[in-house]
Write an enzyme that holds these catalytic residues in place. Sequence first.
Site, PDB file in Angstrom:
ATOM      1  N   ARG A  44      29.409  81.601  86.983  1.00  0.00           N
ATOM      2  CA  ARG A  44      28.652  82.402  86.006  1.00  0.00           C
ATOM      3  C   ARG A  44      27.715  83.400  86.678  1.00  0.00           C
ATOM      4  O   ARG A  44      27.310  84.389  86.043  1.00  0.00           O
ATOM      5  CB  ARG A  44      27.918  81.488  85.022  1.00  0.00           C
ATOM      6  CG  ARG A  44      28.869  80.790  84.036  1.00  0.00           C
ATOM      7  CD  ARG A  44      28.108  79.967  83.016  1.00  0.00           C
ATOM      8  NE  ARG A  44      27.363  78.893  83.612  1.00  0.00           N
ATOM      9  CZ  ARG A  44      27.851  77.676  83.907  1.00  0.00           C
ATOM     10  NH1 ARG A  44      29.119  77.401  83.632  1.00  0.00           N
ATOM     11  NH2 ARG A  44      27.092  76.753  84.442  1.00  0.00           N
TER      12      ARG A  44
ATOM     13  N   GLU B 250      22.416  65.608  92.946  1.00  0.00           N
ATOM     14  CA  GLU B 250      21.719  64.391  92.515  1.00  0.00           C
ATOM     15  C   GLU B 250      22.492  63.171  93.033  1.00  0.00           C
ATOM     16  O   GLU B 250      21.926  62.233  93.570  1.00  0.00           O
ATOM     17  CB  GLU B 250      21.632  64.380  90.996  1.00  0.00           C
ATOM     18  CG  GLU B 250      20.583  63.428  90.484  1.00  0.00           C
ATOM     19  CD  GLU B 250      20.433  63.518  88.988  1.00  0.00           C
ATOM     20  OE1 GLU B 250      21.077  64.395  88.376  1.00  0.00           O
ATOM     21  OE2 GLU B 250      19.679  62.701  88.437  1.00  0.00           O
TER      22      GLU B 250
END
Length: 178
Positions: free
Chosen positions: A66, A103
């Site tokens: 994006r 993460e």
Amino acid sequence: MTTTEDRLKYLRSHVRDVVDFPKAGILFKYITPLLGDARALTTVIDLFAERFTGAGVDTIVGIESRGFLFAAPLAVRLGAGFVPARKPGKLPSKTDSVSYALEYGTDSLELHSDAIRPGARVLVVDDVIATGGTAWAAAELVRRQGGEVLGAAFLLELTFLSGRERIAPVESFSLLTY
Ligand code: AMP
């Protein structure tokens, strides 16, 4: 004359929240409605261009995928080149790669080895900065190739994830913060 505040409010009204996407616990910021609105899309590029015109940007590195949507039109506006930073295995020629922590686990980003001219003044662009790992990797690739990272620009910043701190001393410029 529409104020910057009005323009940002207009952009904010075109970002949608999608809960639990792509997995449980993530509040995904969905920008497709913004991209589909001519005024909103132009406003994003206008606001980035207002900030970076005159900054001497030679090259804009857009982050897959994006980031490409804003990086390429901004490059045209600023008279700069566009370079894609891609996920592993997508670039056809010799590449440099940088890994970064997610993460859970790691990911990496690649640039063609000859993508950045040594000394080039580079702006990194993506749609969202969350933890900052992706933008950090893009900036690190640029530095390894001898480029100077002038800053990083995002449509949207998730401030509670402290990405801004992660990519410092590179300065973050975000249009919308959450
Ligand atoms: P990060 O490396 O954590 O800063 O993640 C940034 C990348 O993940 C960007 O390329 C974003 O497109 C995407 N991303 C991360 N979190 C979100 C979110 N909540 N909504 C939309 N995109 C996200």
